[in-house]
Design a protein around this motif. Structure first.
Motif, PDB file in Angstrom:
ATOM      1  N   CYS A 137      27.158  35.273  53.497  1.00  0.00           N
ATOM      2  CA  CYS A 137      26.470  34.004  53.245  1.00  0.00           C
ATOM      3  C   CYS A 137      27.201  33.224  52.155  1.00  0.00           C
ATOM      4  N   LYS A 146      29.767  26.101  50.763  1.00  0.00           N
ATOM      5  CA  LYS A 146      29.022  26.561  51.936  1.00  0.00           C
ATOM      6  C   LYS A 146      29.712  27.698  52.689  1.00  0.00           C
ATOM      7  N   ASP A 170      19.523  35.920  51.278  1.00  0.00           N
ATOM      8  CA  ASP A 170      19.641  34.727  52.114  1.00  0.00           C
ATOM      9  C   ASP A 170      18.999  35.089  53.464  1.00  0.00           C
ATOM     10  N   LYS A 171      17.736  34.707  53.634  1.00  0.00           N
ATOM     11  CA  LYS A 171      16.988  35.120  54.813  1.00  0.00           C
ATOM     12  C   LYS A 171      17.533  34.504  56.091  1.00  0.00           C
ATOM     13  N   VAL A 172      18.065  33.291  55.996  1.00  0.00           N
ATOM     14  CA  VAL A 172      18.647  32.663  57.182  1.00  0.00           C
ATOM     15  C   VAL A 172      19.880  33.449  57.648  1.00  0.00           C
ATOM     16  N   ALA A 173      20.749  33.790  56.689  1.00  0.00           N
ATOM     17  CA  ALA A 173      21.946  34.556  57.031  1.00  0.00           C
ATOM     18  C   ALA A 173      21.569  35.937  57.553  1.00  0.00           C
ATOM     19  N   GLU A 174      20.541  36.544  56.982  1.00  0.00           N
ATOM     20  CA  GLU A 174      20.096  37.851  57.456  1.00  0.00           C
ATOM     21  C   GLU A 174      19.631  37.774  58.903  1.00  0.00           C
ATOM     22  N   ALA A 175      18.879  36.725  59.216  1.00  0.00           N
ATOM     23  CA  ALA A 175      18.383  36.561  60.578  1.00  0.00           C
ATOM     24  C   ALA A 175      19.547  36.367  61.561  1.00  0.00           C
ATOM     25  N   ASN A 176      20.521  35.597  61.140  1.00  0.00           N
ATOM     26  CA  ASN A 176      21.672  35.346  62.011  1.00  0.00           C
ATOM     27  C   ASN A 176      22.565  36.557  62.161  1.00  0.00           C
ATOM     28  N   SER A 177      22.553  37.431  61.173  1.00  0.00           N
ATOM     29  CA  SER A 177      23.404  38.619  61.242  1.00  0.00           C
ATOM     30  C   SER A 177      22.820  39.676  62.165  1.00  0.00           C
TER      31      SER A 177
END
Length: 278
Positions: free
Chosen positions: A241, A254, A271-278
């Motif tokens: 992230c 970024k 980084d919850k967004v990055a975790e979800a995408n990973s």
């Protein structure tokens, strides 16, 4: 540069004086592989292997938790790969009385030098302050912020490139770490949880009593500070992230150059967004 509070990330910022150097071509930032340098034999003349466990079924001694110091060649990796490879390894600081403080690395950031607008070595700048970033891979780079806090980096392969150590999972010497941290806190502050001892770059330096006296030392042979073999972290368990506290770095703010172990409670900022995408 915009700096966050010292308890969170403070990234290697821009240096002050410049010396022209050849600019580097920045490696691909997405999906960079997590490369580990593996030694399957202790024979002196046998070269290190980079084979996978499937190709080399014998478990590497780097992942047996035997307090084996990581050798010099381990650090000779490109900055992004080294930042990922640090995850799971163990940072050790030996105090003057012989006490050893240990923490597992759970969060890192890459600073690529050259074109990296958030790096102290941006544009190939070389100063008295950042010279450790140009020294051999595995050299410690400690710098000071706000006149009182310290951050620890490790040079990698690549001119002016280094990895910031952001957070540790404390393993050994927790009482001593807590004493060092409490020395900088208000006497009426709430007691620190174990997860709060080293969850930030300045916090881990406080907890392990690391300061500028350790700048420019070589982790592969220093008597007071080194890294030991830890656990192997798989690519799917690594979150990539954006770095923190570098809002003035333009598009570089970024780029996914911060890495941490997914689900680890000792990480400074999730980084919850990055975790979800990973």
């Amino acid at each position: 540069m915009e700096l966050q509070l010292p308890e969170g990330l403070v990234s290697p910022g821009r240096a002050f004086t410049s010396m022209p150097r050849k600019r580097q071509r920045v490696q691909t930032l997405h999906n960079a592989p997590c490369k580990m340098v593996l030694l399957e034999s202790t024979e002196q003349n046998e070269p290190p292997s980079s084979c996978s466990e499937e190709q080399n079924p014998k478990m590497s001694r780097y992942f047996q938790n035997l307090k084996v110091r990581l050798p010099s060649e381990f650090y000779n990796q490109p900055c992004i790969e080294l930042a990922k490879s640090f995850l799971g390894q163990v940072l050790v600081h030996k105090l003057p009385d012989g006490t050893e403080l240990r923490g597992r690395i759970v969060e890192t950031e890459s600073y690529l030098g050259g074109e990296d607008e958030a790096s102290h070595s941006r544009g190939g700048k070389r100063t008295e302050r950042n010279v450790a970033m140009y020294m051999k891979p595995g050299t410690i780079y400690v710098y000071q912020i706000y006149g009182i806090y310290f951050c620890m980096n490790v040079s990698s392969k690549g001119d002016g490139a280094a990895v910031l150590l952001r957070s540790l999972e404390p393993l050994e010497g927790l009482d001593m770490m807590r004493n060092y941290r409490n020395g900088r806190r208000h006497e009426k502050a709430k007691p620190l949880k174990d997860s709060e001892l080293c969850n930030g770059p300045s916090k881990l330096c406080q907890a392990l009593d690391l300061n500028k006296n350790y700048n420019r030392r070589d982790l592969s042979d220093d008597q007071d500070t080194w890294m030991e073999a830890g656990s192997k972290i798989l690519d799917q368990d690594i979150v990539s992230c954006a770095r923190i506290g570098i809002g003035s770095a333009g598009e570089w703010a970024k780029k996914p150059l911060r890495f941490y172990i997914k689900g680890n409670k000792y990480v400074s900022v999730r980084d919850k967004v990055a975790e979800a995408n990973s």
